[in-house]
Design a protein around this motif. Structure first.
Motif, PDB file in Angstrom:
ATOM      1  N   ALA A  42      -2.033  -7.458  17.440  1.00  0.00           N
ATOM      2  CA  ALA A  42      -3.059  -8.473  17.168  1.00  0.00           C
ATOM      3  C   ALA A  42      -3.310  -8.646  15.675  1.00  0.00           C
ATOM      4  O   ALA A  42      -4.286  -9.281  15.286  1.00  0.00           O
ATOM      5  CB  ALA A  42      -4.367  -8.093  17.872  1.00  0.00           C
ATOM      6  N   GLN A  43      -2.437  -8.083  14.842  1.00  0.00           N
ATOM      7  CA  GLN A  43      -2.605  -8.176  13.392  1.00  0.00           C
ATOM      8  C   GLN A  43      -1.895  -9.410  12.856  1.00  0.00           C
ATOM      9  O   GLN A  43      -0.807  -9.754  13.305  1.00  0.00           O
ATOM     10  CB  GLN A  43      -2.039  -6.908  12.736  1.00  0.00           C
ATOM     11  CG  GLN A  43      -2.247  -6.836  11.232  1.00  0.00           C
ATOM     12  CD  GLN A  43      -1.885  -5.473  10.680  1.00  0.00           C
ATOM     13  OE1 GLN A  43      -2.278  -4.451  11.221  1.00  0.00           O
ATOM     14  NE2 GLN A  43      -1.115  -5.448   9.600  1.00  0.00           N
ATOM     15  N   GLU A  44      -2.496 -10.050  11.856  1.00  0.00           N
ATOM     16  CA  GLU A  44      -1.971 -11.306  11.326  1.00  0.00           C
ATOM     17  C   GLU A  44      -0.790 -11.129  10.388  1.00  0.00           C
ATOM     18  O   GLU A  44       0.181 -11.876  10.445  1.00  0.00           O
ATOM     19  CB  GLU A  44      -3.081 -12.054  10.577  1.00  0.00           C
ATOM     20  CG  GLU A  44      -4.238 -12.482  11.448  1.00  0.00           C
ATOM     21  CD  GLU A  44      -5.353 -13.077  10.622  1.00  0.00           C
ATOM     22  OE1 GLU A  44      -5.352 -14.308  10.448  1.00  0.00           O
ATOM     23  OE2 GLU A  44      -6.216 -12.314  10.142  1.00  0.00           O
ATOM     24  N   ASN A  45      -0.875 -10.149   9.475  1.00  0.00           N
ATOM     25  CA  ASN A  45       0.085 -10.026   8.387  1.00  0.00           C
ATOM     26  C   ASN A  45       0.772  -8.672   8.404  1.00  0.00           C
ATOM     27  O   ASN A  45       0.302  -7.735   9.062  1.00  0.00           O
ATOM     28  CB  ASN A  45      -0.625 -10.212   7.036  1.00  0.00           C
ATOM     29  CG  ASN A  45      -1.118 -11.631   6.845  1.00  0.00           C
ATOM     30  OD1 ASN A  45      -0.494 -12.579   7.314  1.00  0.00           O
ATOM     31  ND2 ASN A  45      -2.242 -11.784   6.164  1.00  0.00           N
ATOM     32  N   PRO A  46       1.882  -8.525   7.684  1.00  0.00           N
ATOM     33  CA  PRO A  46       2.519  -7.204   7.565  1.00  0.00           C
ATOM     34  C   PRO A  46       1.539  -6.187   6.994  1.00  0.00           C
ATOM     35  O   PRO A  46       0.586  -6.539   6.290  1.00  0.00           O
ATOM     36  CB  PRO A  46       3.678  -7.458   6.593  1.00  0.00           C
ATOM     37  CG  PRO A  46       3.930  -8.924   6.657  1.00  0.00           C
ATOM     38  CD  PRO A  46       2.614  -9.565   6.936  1.00  0.00           C
ATOM     39  N   PRO A  47       1.758  -4.898   7.274  1.00  0.00           N
ATOM     40  CA  PRO A  47       0.797  -3.875   6.827  1.00  0.00           C
ATOM     41  C   PRO A  47       0.680  -3.808   5.320  1.00  0.00           C
ATOM     42  O   PRO A  47       1.672  -3.733   4.595  1.00  0.00           O
ATOM     43  CB  PRO A  47       1.377  -2.571   7.405  1.00  0.00           C
ATOM     44  CG  PRO A  47       2.792  -2.869   7.748  1.00  0.00           C
ATOM     45  CD  PRO A  47       2.843  -4.317   8.073  1.00  0.00           C
ATOM     46  N   GLN A  48      -0.571  -3.841   4.847  1.00  0.00           N
ATOM     47  CA  GLN A  48      -0.859  -3.761   3.417  1.00  0.00           C
ATOM     48  C   GLN A  48      -1.913  -2.711   3.113  1.00  0.00           C
ATOM     49  O   GLN A  48      -2.365  -2.591   1.978  1.00  0.00           O
ATOM     50  CB  GLN A  48      -1.309  -5.137   2.894  1.00  0.00           C
ATOM     51  CG  GLN A  48      -0.220  -6.203   2.975  1.00  0.00           C
ATOM     52  CD  GLN A  48      -0.707  -7.573   2.562  1.00  0.00           C
ATOM     53  OE1 GLN A  48      -1.803  -7.992   2.933  1.00  0.00           O
ATOM     54  NE2 GLN A  48       0.099  -8.286   1.799  1.00  0.00           N
ATOM     55  N   ILE A  49      -2.322  -1.945   4.150  1.00  0.00           N
ATOM     56  CA  ILE A  49      -3.321  -0.899   4.000  1.00  0.00           C
ATOM     57  C   ILE A  49      -2.644   0.467   4.080  1.00  0.00           C
ATOM     58  O   ILE A  49      -1.839   0.721   4.978  1.00  0.00           O
ATOM     59  CB  ILE A  49      -4.405  -1.003   5.094  1.00  0.00           C
ATOM     60  CG1 ILE A  49      -5.280  -2.246   4.863  1.00  0.00           C
ATOM     61  CG2 ILE A  49      -5.274   0.247   5.157  1.00  0.00           C
ATOM     62  CD1 ILE A  49      -6.168  -2.185   3.640  1.00  0.00           C
ATOM     63  N   HIS A  50      -3.003   1.353   3.137  1.00  0.00           N
ATOM     64  CA  HIS A  50      -2.457   2.714   3.073  1.00  0.00           C
ATOM     65  C   HIS A  50      -3.624   3.676   2.845  1.00  0.00           C
ATOM     66  O   HIS A  50      -4.701   3.262   2.393  1.00  0.00           O
ATOM     67  CB  HIS A  50      -1.412   2.800   1.971  1.00  0.00           C
ATOM     68  CG  HIS A  50      -0.459   1.634   2.002  1.00  0.00           C
ATOM     69  ND1 HIS A  50       0.553   1.531   2.928  1.00  0.00           N
ATOM     70  CD2 HIS A  50      -0.426   0.479   1.278  1.00  0.00           C
ATOM     71  CE1 HIS A  50       1.198   0.385   2.748  1.00  0.00           C
ATOM     72  NE2 HIS A  50       0.619  -0.274   1.761  1.00  0.00           N
ATOM     73  N   LEU A  51      -3.433   4.946   3.166  1.00  0.00           N
ATOM     74  CA  LEU A  51      -4.561   5.871   3.211  1.00  0.00           C
ATOM     75  C   LEU A  51      -4.501   6.899   2.088  1.00  0.00           C
ATOM     76  O   LEU A  51      -3.486   7.591   1.904  1.00  0.00           O
ATOM     77  CB  LEU A  51      -4.603   6.601   4.556  1.00  0.00           C
ATOM     78  CG  LEU A  51      -4.616   5.734   5.823  1.00  0.00           C
ATOM     79  CD1 LEU A  51      -4.853   6.597   7.044  1.00  0.00           C
ATOM     80  CD2 LEU A  51      -5.637   4.616   5.734  1.00  0.00           C
ATOM     81  N   LEU A  52      -5.601   7.003   1.345  1.00  0.00           N
ATOM     82  CA  LEU A  52      -5.833   8.071   0.381  1.00  0.00           C
ATOM     83  C   LEU A  52      -6.739   9.091   1.066  1.00  0.00           C
ATOM     84  O   LEU A  52      -7.884   8.774   1.404  1.00  0.00           O
ATOM     85  CB  LEU A  52      -6.515   7.528  -0.879  1.00  0.00           C
ATOM     86  CG  LEU A  52      -5.798   6.384  -1.611  1.00  0.00           C
ATOM     87  CD1 LEU A  52      -6.688   5.839  -2.728  1.00  0.00           C
ATOM     88  CD2 LEU A  52      -4.464   6.856  -2.168  1.00  0.00           C
ATOM     89  N   LEU A  53      -6.252  10.291   1.265  1.00  0.00           N
ATOM     90  CA  LEU A  53      -6.933  11.264   2.126  1.00  0.00           C
ATOM     91  C   LEU A  53      -7.553  12.406   1.341  1.00  0.00           C
ATOM     92  O   LEU A  53      -6.921  12.967   0.422  1.00  0.00           O
ATOM     93  CB  LEU A  53      -5.948  11.833   3.146  1.00  0.00           C
ATOM     94  CG  LEU A  53      -5.432  10.837   4.181  1.00  0.00           C
ATOM     95  CD1 LEU A  53      -3.991  11.114   4.516  1.00  0.00           C
ATOM     96  CD2 LEU A  53      -6.283  10.869   5.429  1.00  0.00           C
ATOM     97  N   ALA A  69       8.214   0.331   2.008  1.00  0.00           N
ATOM     98  CA  ALA A  69       8.150  -0.221   0.650  1.00  0.00           C
ATOM     99  C   ALA A  69       6.989   0.384  -0.124  1.00  0.00           C
ATOM    100  O   ALA A  69       7.121   0.738  -1.304  1.00  0.00           O
ATOM    101  CB  ALA A  69       8.026  -1.736   0.703  1.00  0.00           C
ATOM    102  N   ALA A  70       5.839   0.517   0.540  1.00  0.00           N
ATOM    103  CA  ALA A  70       4.670   1.074  -0.148  1.00  0.00           C
ATOM    104  C   ALA A  70       4.886   2.527  -0.511  1.00  0.00           C
ATOM    105  O   ALA A  70       4.372   3.003  -1.536  1.00  0.00           O
ATOM    106  CB  ALA A  70       3.438   0.930   0.737  1.00  0.00           C
ATOM    107  N   ALA A  71       5.653   3.272   0.294  1.00  0.00           N
ATOM    108  CA  ALA A  71       5.910   4.680  -0.014  1.00  0.00           C
ATOM    109  C   ALA A  71       6.575   4.805  -1.379  1.00  0.00           C
ATOM    110  O   ALA A  71       6.204   5.661  -2.195  1.00  0.00           O
ATOM    111  CB  ALA A  71       6.784   5.301   1.066  1.00  0.00           C
ATOM    112  N   ALA A  72       7.557   3.948  -1.651  1.00  0.00           N
ATOM    113  CA  ALA A  72       8.252   4.012  -2.939  1.00  0.00           C
ATOM    114  C   ALA A  72       7.364   3.507  -4.071  1.00  0.00           C
ATOM    115  O   ALA A  72       7.322   4.105  -5.161  1.00  0.00           O
ATOM    116  CB  ALA A  72       9.533   3.191  -2.862  1.00  0.00           C
TER     117      ALA A  72
END
Length: 555
Positions: A363-374, A394-397
C-alpha cells in the motif's frame, strides 16, 4: 554524494523551507501555541447532521486468524459486503477502548495518532456493494456507522470499493502549531498501514490510487462551499483531501479512473451538514496552509516500483489473533528500565520493517526512502550503542559514505552479522559504534526532546529520510512522511506481538540528531522517532469497551 539542489522547483522550495522552519532546536522549539486550554480542545469526531445513517456490524471477530499468518491470503478471502466492510473499518479506524480517569473520558482508536488528536477522517466510496447505497459515505468511528453524503440510484456496472482519507489539520495544529502538517502526514501513513493490516485479515489487498487533490475534494464533498462556508475561522473546519485507496476483494473491479471518478458522482444527491471542529480558535498558522498547497498532487497516474530482493519474512511465532493485537495496540507512556528485549525479537522487528511485496508495503506509494538510526539500549546479547538499518541496497552504500565523514567514532563500524551469527545477513544491520548505557541514555533522551521514554526502553530510533530525492517535487514530502508512518505501524504491531509496546515520538531535535550520527548537509533528514520497551501500566486509569452503546442487554 549529492545534496539538495540549490534551485529546486517552486513547490519543492516551499516544502523544504517549511521543513527547515519547523525543526526543533536545543535553543528553541518550532512555533506553537505555548499554552493549551484542554477544555477547549477541538472536537475529536465529526458528524454530518441530517445524513442517512447505516449502522455497521461489529464483525471483526468473525474473520479472526493468527497475526503471524497475516501476510498469507486465506483459502477463501471474504466477499465484499457489510459484514466484511464493517470489520475492515472497525480494525482500521474504529475505537478500540474508552479510557477514564476521574471526570475525564477519552477514546483510543485502532489507528494511532500524534497526541491522540486524530486528524484523519475516512470516507467510503462504493458501487454495487450489497446492502450499501452507491455513492460517498463518511465513516463515523464514534458510533461505527456510515453517514450517506452523496447517494445516487444504482446503475449498470461492476462493483467496486475504495476508502478515502482526509486530514482536519487544525486538530493537530491546535496543540503542535506549525509542525502539525508533519504529524498529519505521519498519521495518514499510520492510517494506510492500519487499513492494509485490516484488509489482510480478510484476504483483501489495498492499493493507492493516483487521484488529483481537486478530484478527491469533489468526491469527498470537501469543496462544497454551502457545507463549509467561508468565515474568519473557516480554517479550523477545513479538511485536506489526502489519498484514495482501492480495496481488492473477490468480485470487486477497479474504481473509475481520472475524470470518470468525478463523473460518477455527477447525479448524486448530497446530504448532511458537517459538525463544527472548533468555533473559537486562538491561533492560526499560515505556514501549514502554504505547505499543504505546495505538496498537493495534481497528477492522475503513478509509476510502479520494484521491491528489493529479500528472503520471505518468516511467520511470527505469536499465537495471538490479528484482530486482538490490533485492538490492544497502545502507545506506551512509561517504560520499565529493568527489562531488556530478547535478541531474536529485536531482529524480527527489524526484519518486518524491510520492504517486501506484502502487507503493509504493497500500500506504499513510492520506493523506500526511510532508513533507521538506532539507539540500542537493552537488547540481550547486543552491545549498547548506535546502529544503522538501511532499507534499500542503494541507501546502504550511500549512507556508508555519508555517515562518519565528520565523526571518527564510526571509522570502525561493522556489520552485525560479522560478529553475531544470530543476525540475519540480509538485514544489513550495521553497528556504528558501541556506547556505554548511561551515555547512550543521555543522548537518546536529549535528542527526543528530553523525553525519558526514548531512553528507558529496549531501543529507540530515528527514521532517516532521503529528503533530497523525496522533495524533488512537493508531493514527495507527503509520501516521505507517510512512509515513516507506515513503518511506525509495523513497529507498533510487531511490538505487541513480541509482548512489549511501541510509541511514536514526533518531538525531537532535528539537526542535533543528524550531528549525533555524523551527517552533513540536507540530503538526509530525520522525520520521525520511535521507541519500544516494556510498559508500566497506570492502574488509576480505567478501561471500558469500545462501543458500550452497542452491547446487548444480557439480562
Amino acid at each position: 554524494m549529492s545534496d539538495t539542489p540549490q534551485n529546486p522547483p517552486p513547490d519543492a522550495a516551499v516544502v523544504r523551507a517549511y521543513h527547515a522552519r519547523t525543526k526543533h532546536r536545543f535553543e528553541a522549539y518550532a512555533e506553537g501555541p505555548g499554552q493549551l486550554d484542554w477544555d477547549a480542545q477541538p472536537a475529536p469526531f465529526r458528524h454530518y447532521a441530517g445524513a442517512p445513517l447505516l449502522e455497521l456490524p461489529l464483525s471483526a471477530d468473525q474473520f479472526e486468524r493468527p497475526y503471524g499468518r497475516l501476510p498469507e491470503k486465506p483459502e477463501n478471502p471474504a466477499a465484499a459486503d457489510l459484514h466484511s466492510l464493517g470489520a475492515v473499518l472497525e480494525l482500521a479506524f474504529g475505537i478500540s477502548a474508552w479510557k477514564s480517569w476521574g471526570p475525564s473520558r477519552w477514546a483510543l482508536r485502532c489507528n494511532p495518532s500524534s497526541g491522540n488528536l486524530h486528524p484523519v477522517e475516512a470516507y467510503v466510496l462504493a458501487a454495487h456493494l450489497p446492502g450499501l447505497a452507491d455513492g460517498t459515505h463518511h465513516y463515523d468511528p464514534e458510533n461505527h456507522v456510515l453517514e450517506g453524503r452523496a447517494l445516487h440510484p444504482a446503475d449498470a456496472g461492476a462493483a467496486w470499493l475504495a476508502i478515502g482519507l482526509s486530514s482536519v489539520m487544525w486538530r493537530e495544529a491546535w496543540k503542535y502549531g506549525e509542525r502539525a502538517f508533519r504529524y498529519c502526514q505521519l498519521d495518514v501513513g499510520h492510517a494506510v498501514g492500519a487499513l492494509a493490516y485490516a484488509g489482510a485479515l480478510l484476504g483483501w489487498e489495498v492499493e493507492v490510487l493516483a487521484v488529483p487533490n481537486a478530484t478527491l475534494a469533489r468526491c469527498f464533498g470537501l469543496d462544497r462551499l454551502d457545507d463549509f462556508p467561508d468565515s474568519r475561522y473557516a480554517f479550523t473546519e477545513d479538511e485536506e483531501p489526502e489519498i484514495l485507496l482501492a480495496l481488492r476483494a473477490p468480485g470487486l473491479a477497479s474504481p473509475p479512473a481520472g475524470e470518470l471518478l468525478s463523473a460518477w458522482l455527477a447525479g448524486a444527491t448530497w446530504h448532511g451538514r458537517p459538525s463544527r471542529i472548533d468555533p473559537a480558535p486562538g491561533y492560526r498558522w499560515p505556514a501549514i496552509d502554504q505547505v499543504a498547497q505546495a505538496s498537493r498532487v495534481a497528477r492522475s497516474t503513478s509509476e510502479k516500483w520494484q521491491f528489493p530482493t529479500l528472503p520471505p519474512l518468516a511467520p511470527h511465532s505469536s499465537p495471538a489473533g490479528a484482530a486482538a493485537l490490533i485492538r490492544q495496540r497502545r502507545s506506551g507512556q512509561r517504560f520499565d528500565p529493568k527489562y531488556s528485549l530478547p535478541k531474536a525479537a529485536f531482529y524480527r522487528m527489524l526484519d518486518a520493517v524491510l520492504p517486501r511485496p506484502q502487507v503493509p508495503f504493497t500500500a506504499q506509494e513510492n520506493p523506500p526512502q526511510i532508513h533507521l538510526l538506532l539507539f540500542v539500549l537493552r537488547v540481550d546479547g547486543l552491545p549498547s550503542g548506535l546502529y544503522l538499518l538501511p532499507r534499500s541496497p542503494a541507501a546502504a552504500a550511500e549512507l556508508a559514505e555519508a555517515l562518519g565523514q565528520v565523526d571518527q567514532r564510526f571509522a570502525e563500524r561493522r556489520p552485525v552479522a560479522s560478529f553475531d551469527a544470530e543476525c540475519p545477513a540480509h538485514l544489513g544491520l550495521v553497528q556504528l559504534c558501541p556506547l556505554g548505557l548511561q551515555e547512550l541514555q543521555r543522548l537518546a533522551r536529549a535528542l527526543s526532546c528530553h523525553q525519558d521514554i526514548a531512553a528507558t526502553g529496549a531501543f529507540s530510533l530515528g527514521m532517516l529520510g532521503d529528503f533530497a530525492a523525496a522533495t524533488a517535487d512537493g508531493y514527495g514530502y507527503r509520501s516521505l512522511l507517510r512512509e515513516a508512518g507506515l513503518v511506525g505501524q509495523v513497529l507498533y504491531l510487531e511490538a505487541e506481538a513480541a509482548g512489549v509496546r511501541g510509541t511514536g515520538i514526533g518531538c525531537f531535535f532535528d539537526d542535533p540528531v543528524h550531528q549525533a550520527f555524523g551527517l552533513n548537509g540536507n540530503r538526509w533528514q530525520s522525520v520521525y522517532h520511535f521507541t519500544v520497551g516494556t510498559p508500566i501500566t497506570d492502574a488509576r486509569i480505567e478501561t471500558g469497551p469500545p462501543y458500550p452503546q452497542r452491547q446487548k442487554d444480557s439480562a
